[in-house]
Design a protein around this motif. Sequence first.
Motif, mmCIF file in Angstrom:
data_model
loop_
_atom_site.group_PDB
_atom_site.id
_atom_site.type_symbol
_atom_site.label_atom_id
_atom_site.label_comp_id
_atom_site.label_asym_id
_atom_site.label_seq_id
_atom_site.Cartn_x
_atom_site.Cartn_y
_atom_site.Cartn_z
ATOM 1 N N ILE A 44 11.413 35.663 120.255
ATOM 2 C CA ILE A 44 12.122 35.113 119.097
ATOM 3 C C ILE A 44 11.210 35.056 117.879
ATOM 4 O O ILE A 44 11.615 35.406 116.760
ATOM 5 C CB ILE A 44 12.686 33.717 119.431
ATOM 6 C CG1 ILE A 44 13.824 33.836 120.448
ATOM 7 C CG2 ILE A 44 13.185 33.013 118.178
ATOM 8 C CD1 ILE A 44 14.333 32.505 120.969
ATOM 9 N N VAL A 45 9.972 34.626 118.071
ATOM 10 C CA VAL A 45 9.010 34.580 116.966
ATOM 11 C C VAL A 45 8.788 35.973 116.391
ATOM 12 O O VAL A 45 8.734 36.168 115.172
ATOM 13 C CB VAL A 45 7.679 33.960 117.442
ATOM 14 C CG1 VAL A 45 6.595 34.126 116.372
ATOM 15 C CG2 VAL A 45 7.865 32.484 117.773
ATOM 16 N N ASP A 46 8.673 36.976 117.267
ATOM 17 C CA ASP A 46 8.410 38.345 116.811
ATOM 18 C C ASP A 46 9.561 38.911 115.989
ATOM 19 O O ASP A 46 9.336 39.588 114.976
ATOM 20 C CB ASP A 46 8.150 39.260 118.009
ATOM 21 C CG ASP A 46 6.760 39.038 118.607
ATOM 22 O OD1 ASP A 46 5.879 38.570 117.870
ATOM 23 O OD2 ASP A 46 6.579 39.321 119.802
ATOM 24 N N VAL A 47 10.790 38.661 116.396
ATOM 25 C CA VAL A 47 11.925 39.287 115.705
ATOM 26 C C VAL A 47 12.383 38.496 114.494
ATOM 27 O O VAL A 47 13.022 39.062 113.597
ATOM 28 C CB VAL A 47 13.118 39.496 116.667
ATOM 29 C CG1 VAL A 47 12.717 40.364 117.841
ATOM 30 C CG2 VAL A 47 13.700 38.171 117.140
ATOM 31 N N MET A 48 12.066 37.202 114.413
ATOM 32 C CA MET A 48 12.582 36.374 113.322
ATOM 33 C C MET A 48 11.670 36.297 112.122
ATOM 34 O O MET A 48 12.143 36.203 110.989
ATOM 35 C CB MET A 48 12.874 34.947 113.821
ATOM 36 C CG MET A 48 14.207 34.797 114.525
ATOM 37 S SD MET A 48 14.703 33.063 114.676
ATOM 38 C CE MET A 48 14.796 32.554 112.966
ATOM 39 N N PHE A 49 10.358 36.329 112.326
ATOM 40 C CA PHE A 49 9.421 36.062 111.231
ATOM 41 C C PHE A 49 8.726 37.339 110.782
ATOM 42 O O PHE A 49 8.329 38.171 111.596
ATOM 43 C CB PHE A 49 8.419 34.997 111.649
ATOM 44 C CG PHE A 49 9.058 33.674 111.962
ATOM 45 C CD1 PHE A 49 9.563 32.879 110.945
ATOM 46 C CD2 PHE A 49 9.206 33.239 113.272
ATOM 47 C CE1 PHE A 49 10.180 31.671 111.226
ATOM 48 C CE2 PHE A 49 9.812 32.032 113.566
ATOM 49 C CZ PHE A 49 10.314 31.244 112.534
ATOM 50 N N TYR A 50 8.549 37.461 109.480
ATOM 51 C CA TYR A 50 8.110 38.704 108.857
ATOM 52 C C TYR A 50 6.591 38.856 108.811
ATOM 53 O O TYR A 50 6.060 39.924 109.130
ATOM 54 C CB TYR A 50 8.679 38.760 107.431
ATOM 55 C CG TYR A 50 8.231 39.959 106.637
ATOM 56 C CD1 TYR A 50 8.867 41.182 106.792
ATOM 57 C CD2 TYR A 50 7.184 39.874 105.721
ATOM 58 C CE1 TYR A 50 8.473 42.289 106.067
ATOM 59 C CE2 TYR A 50 6.780 40.972 104.996
ATOM 60 C CZ TYR A 50 7.426 42.179 105.165
ATOM 61 O OH TYR A 50 7.019 43.264 104.448
ATOM 62 N N ASP A 51 5.892 37.826 108.416
ATOM 63 C CA ASP A 51 4.449 37.899 108.180
ATOM 64 C C ASP A 51 3.687 37.827 109.506
ATOM 65 O O ASP A 51 3.824 36.856 110.250
ATOM 66 C CB ASP A 51 4.041 36.738 107.262
ATOM 67 C CG ASP A 51 2.580 36.798 106.850
ATOM 68 O OD1 ASP A 51 1.847 37.638 107.391
ATOM 69 O OD2 ASP A 51 2.179 35.999 105.982
#
Length: 416
Positions: A44-51
């Motif tokens: 979830i962290v990988d797919v949701m956040f850009y930076d």
Amino acid sequence: MINDVDRVRIWLEALRRGINRTRIDKPFFTAPEQQNEQDLVDAIVDVMFYDPMEREQIRNDPLVRMLISNEPGHYNFTLITAMGVITEGKKGMELQDAIERLEKERGVITIRSDTGTARSFDYNASKIEEAAELAVQMKRPYGIVGYSQGCANEMHFESMMLSGTPDQQKIFTSQECGMVCRQLLFSAANGSVHGPAGEAKVHKLITMSEDFFKYQQGYFSRAFISSTLEAVNGILDSSGFHKLMGGMQGFLPDYLKSFWGEAQHLPHIPTCVIRGVLEPHTTPESLDMLSNQLTKQSGSSLHDSQVHVYDAVGHPIYVRNRNMRILKASDMGGAIQRTHHWSPLSEEVEYVKTNRDVLQASFDCAKDRHIFPFVDVNARFGIIRYVGVKEEDKEVVPFGLPTLSTPLPGKHKNLM
């Protein structure tokens, strides 16, 4: 995701497919019960956040790993919404499903401000004041969620109330039922490059039109020319046109500098923000032209199609004064998400949804993320109280503690 609210599983799977840019045969988010809990968190962290740096920071946060949720119960809190430059006001449907879930789970009643499309800061702030008066009648503290230019309207409302009459100040600062927090969604309170770029294009259009009509004078009668000029003057002098110009000036730097130079805000009201950056797999087809236009005009692709990430923060960027320092200290920041400016919308964009949008699940994103984390984090730190908790039982949290700083433009040059 576990309950598949708002088709979140399909949306997350589409994000995962878009990031990898390959066909993925084995499902992951569509079968969460088959996955390890911590693997789900990482994904979830990988797919949701850009930076990448923010992703690593979130991934290494032990509180994220613990997945501690708030205690069940209802909050002693009222939510007021102030939506964007194009809105139906109190008849609007932005985030409607998420708002209904918030009321069901947490007892939070939402009041929609009857703001108008492309209206001035003063007009829309007066409509937010009317909503605040209704919230005060409920004898509960309230917070405001602003979306796009609604963030500027919300900020203007606060300044207007703080510098207003004793009755206005009481509505805003009352310990029993005053304002306690704010949420800014894709904030345009610092303006948008679309504003000055559009102004330059209008000036050029006027010059080109003048040259064109001068040439045409010899081909038309005086009566036709006079009637045409009367029609144009009638449009320019109309009430609707002046209202439109009053609303559009909120995107212009000079007007915003004047606004932020005189604005005043309280130091103890925390600010949560949501910012986004578009990528090919998260861009709705209807925003392709607007997104490319903003990239070309500004020279940067770090935007959500309408505002840049370094502008969509909870404090003024281009004016430095005491009020800027107050708002910057209360700005809790927000990690940049892989999303677009229209992510709070659903029914409003049905008529522009294309087959590509369906495949990318562009509008199937989690609507709850726009309000639930904001409300829950303020409840966790005692800003919002549970129903039945007395004032003397409230735990006092020192607000001056260090917070995550909001990234400035220079910190984004190495992204991706």
